[in-house]
Enzyme design. Structure first.
Site, short mmCIF file in Angstrom:
data_model
loop_
_atom_site.label_atom_id
_atom_site.label_comp_id
_atom_site.label_asym_id
_atom_site.label_seq_id
_atom_site.Cartn_x
_atom_site.Cartn_y
_atom_site.Cartn_z
N ASP A 262 0.88 -1.17 0.00
CA ASP A 262 0.00 0.00 0.00
C ASP A 262 0.91 1.22 0.00
O ASP A 262 2.02 1.17 0.54
CB ASP A 262 -0.87 0.00 1.28
CG ASP A 262 -2.03 0.99 1.19
OD1 ASP A 262 -3.17 0.55 0.96
OD2 ASP A 262 -1.79 2.21 1.34
N ASP A 308 -7.68 -2.39 -5.31
CA ASP A 308 -8.84 -2.00 -4.50
C ASP A 308 -8.67 -0.51 -4.25
O ASP A 308 -8.16 -0.09 -3.21
CB ASP A 308 -8.85 -2.82 -3.20
CG ASP A 308 -10.11 -2.62 -2.39
OD1 ASP A 308 -11.12 -2.18 -2.96
OD2 ASP A 308 -10.10 -2.91 -1.18
N CYS A 361 -15.42 1.03 -4.04
CA CYS A 361 -16.69 0.99 -3.30
C CYS A 361 -17.42 2.29 -3.62
O CYS A 361 -17.90 2.98 -2.74
CB CYS A 361 -16.49 0.78 -1.81
SG CYS A 361 -15.39 1.97 -1.02
C1 LIG Z 1 -10.06 1.19 -0.49
S1 LIG Z 1 -8.61 1.32 0.40
C2 LIG Z 1 -8.05 -0.34 0.50
C3 LIG Z 1 -8.85 -1.23 1.40
C4 LIG Z 1 -8.29 -2.63 1.56
N1 LIG Z 1 -7.94 -3.25 0.30
C5 LIG Z 1 -9.24 -3.55 2.30
O1 LIG Z 1 -9.91 -4.41 1.68
O2 LIG Z 1 -9.31 -3.44 3.53
C6 LIG Z 1 -7.50 2.04 -0.77
C7 LIG Z 1 -6.04 2.07 -0.38
O3 LIG Z 1 -5.29 2.53 -1.50
C8 LIG Z 1 -4.10 3.12 -1.01
N2 LIG Z 1 -3.46 3.89 -2.12
C9 LIG Z 1 -3.75 5.11 -2.59
N3 LIG Z 1 -2.94 5.43 -3.64
C10 LIG Z 1 -2.13 4.37 -3.85
C11 LIG Z 1 -1.07 4.08 -4.77
N4 LIG Z 1 -0.70 4.94 -5.72
N5 LIG Z 1 -0.45 2.86 -4.67
C12 LIG Z 1 -0.83 1.97 -3.71
N6 LIG Z 1 -1.81 2.21 -2.82
C13 LIG Z 1 -2.45 3.38 -2.87
C14 LIG Z 1 -4.58 3.91 0.19
O4 LIG Z 1 -3.54 4.16 1.10
C15 LIG Z 1 -5.67 2.98 0.78
O5 LIG Z 1 -5.17 2.20 1.82
#
Ligand SMILES: C[S@@+](CC[C@H](N)C(=O)[O-])C[C@H]1O[C@@H](n2cnc3c(N)ncnc32)[C@H](O)[C@@H]1O
Length: 431
Positions: A262, A308, A361
């Protein structure tokens, strides 16, 4: 506390949320700290009313002709709780701890007011500026979809098949009367009434032993539709606290390899304890350090990259009703940029023939089909797989009628699938 005193408290908390722009959970917690005499039943009832009022804020204000916290609570009691004007009048008695008596205007509105002439964003309780985006995805069903998205959500659990079957775990939770979720073969659903506290699953032995996770059925389905195979090399690029990572690991029966990472180290931190509790052994957590890309060595090698994505969360308004009044055009713009960045990262990781599964979501087409369209435009050599094919391949062909198919993916919704508003698209690397 009497029912009337709980209503007074809900009005007080709602005013705090509105005037000081505080997150609902924080305002409720502070209220509990400074009113120690309130028992857990009182706090649950107050929180239930505050959240219902946030869900119905626009329509309740319209009914009462005012945006004040008292008006919103009054409108909510009438519209959401279905309490008759006379009964509301008895609760608003002005006696000790009860709210002040109803004015003639309030009584009149409660008795004869209606939403008949309310515009769609008021009747459907959503921010006006999102009307065209929401209409584009829901069309004729806009009003009923938004009505469903403004209702309370049940508590959904995913049974961890690494530690037990749905039947076994369901029997252990018999005291909570769980029912199987209609679409996910792994889900158990626990309904709770207005003002009732959701059961504290986190302290139940079944949870402590790692046999269940709290996860909306839509989120469970998104992981199942990603359909990882037991020998796959999988990258969970936005793993956050690991909700989907755990679901993927169970679907792979602890075989193959999942790399969970992440962009935000702090969001990833809880994953370690959760993996442990769930008995997951096929996940390597790649914590980002400084500017280095934590999964660069996997470029072009992944069979499956799950994205996600960070999104506005419009599909989770049932669970986070205060967030719906905070979405701004600026925050959508930020999310769109993040989605493009993370999808580009995914495209660099997937092997020829491998798949990117893009999940949000959200119910906003800009960050769903729009984000996929942007990726396909920027990156030749990728192609979207039809939603019908995705469903059949994952063994969910029978869900086709319930789902809404979009240009590149599929949209779940509280109305159609009884889930949060998840979007899933599958993109294959063809060259
Ligand atoms: C919807 S949440 C993920 C929820 C998690 N997959 C779960 O099921 O509990 C989206 C995540 O994307 C991460 N994020 C945002 N930009 C990103 C990037 N460029 N690369 C990787 N992660 C990223 C955020 O830090 C956040 O934790």
């Amino acid at each position: 506390m009497t029912p009337a005193a709980r209503i007074s408290a809900a009005i007080e908390v709602l005013a705090e949320i509105e005037t000081r722009r505080r997150p609902a959970a924080d305002a409720l917690k502070d209220w509990g700290m400074s009113h120690r005499f309130a028992g857990s039943g009182d706090r649950a009832a107050i929180a239930g009313l505050v959240y219902d009022a946030l869900r119905r804020k626009a329509s309740a204000s319209w009914l009462m002709g005012s945006e004040g916290a008292r008006a919103v609570v009054l409108g909510t009691l009438r519209l959401e709780r279905g309490i008759a004007a006379a009964e509301i009048g008895r609760l608003f008695s002005g006696e000790r701890f009860a709210p002040a008596p109803l004015s003639d205007e309030e009584r009149g509105r409660l008795e004869t007011g209606s939403l008949e002439r309310a515009p769609p964003h008021v009747a459907g309780d959503f921010p006006e500026w999102l009307t065209s985006s929401l209409a584009a995805v829901f069309g004729e069903e806009l009003a009923s979809e938004m009505g469903a998205l403004a209702r309370r959500a049940p508590l959904d659990l995913r049974v961890n098949t690494l530690k037990g079957s749905r039947e076994l775990v369901g029997a252990e939770l018999a005291h909570l009367s769980p029912v199987p979720t209609p679409h996910s073969p792994l889900g158990l659903r626990i309904a709770h009434g207005p003002g009732e506290r959701a059961p504290s699953i986190q302290s139940d032995p079944v949870f402590l032993k790692g046999q269940v996770e709290i996860q909306d059925e839509g989120s469970q389905l998104a992981a199942l539709l990603a359909a990882p195979r037991p020998r796959d090399q999988v990258v969970d690029l936005c793993a956050g606290g690991g909700g989907k990572t755990l679901a993927l690991a169970a679907a792979m029966d602890n075989h193959g390899q999942i790399y969970a990472t992440d962009a935000d180290q702090r969001r990833l931190a809880p994953i370690h304890a959760r993996l442990e509790r769930a008995g997951v052994r096929n996940v390597q957590v790649r914590t980002p350090r400084g500017k280095a890309d934590a999964v660069q060595d996997l470029a072009g090698r992944a069979d499956l990259v799950l994205v996600d994505a960070p999104c506005t969360g419009t599909g989770t308004w049932r669970r986070n009703p205060d967030s719906k009044w905070r979405v701004r055009p600026g925050s959508l713009e930020v999310r769109l940029k993040e989605q493009a960045a993370v999808l580009d990262r995914a495209a660099a990781l997937v092997r020829p023939g491998g798949r990117i599964v893009y999940v949000t979501c959200s119910v906003l087409p800009e960050e769903n089909d729009g984000a996929v369209a942007g990726l396909l435009e920027r990156r030749p050599g990728l192609a979207a797989i039809s939603a019908a094919e995705t469903l059949t391949a994952a063994g969910f062909g029978q869900m086709a009628d319930a789902l809404r198919f979009t240009r590149y993916g599929l949209q779940m919704s509280p109305l159609r699938t009884g889930t949060d508003g998840f979007y899933v698209a599958v993109i294959q690397r063809t060259a």
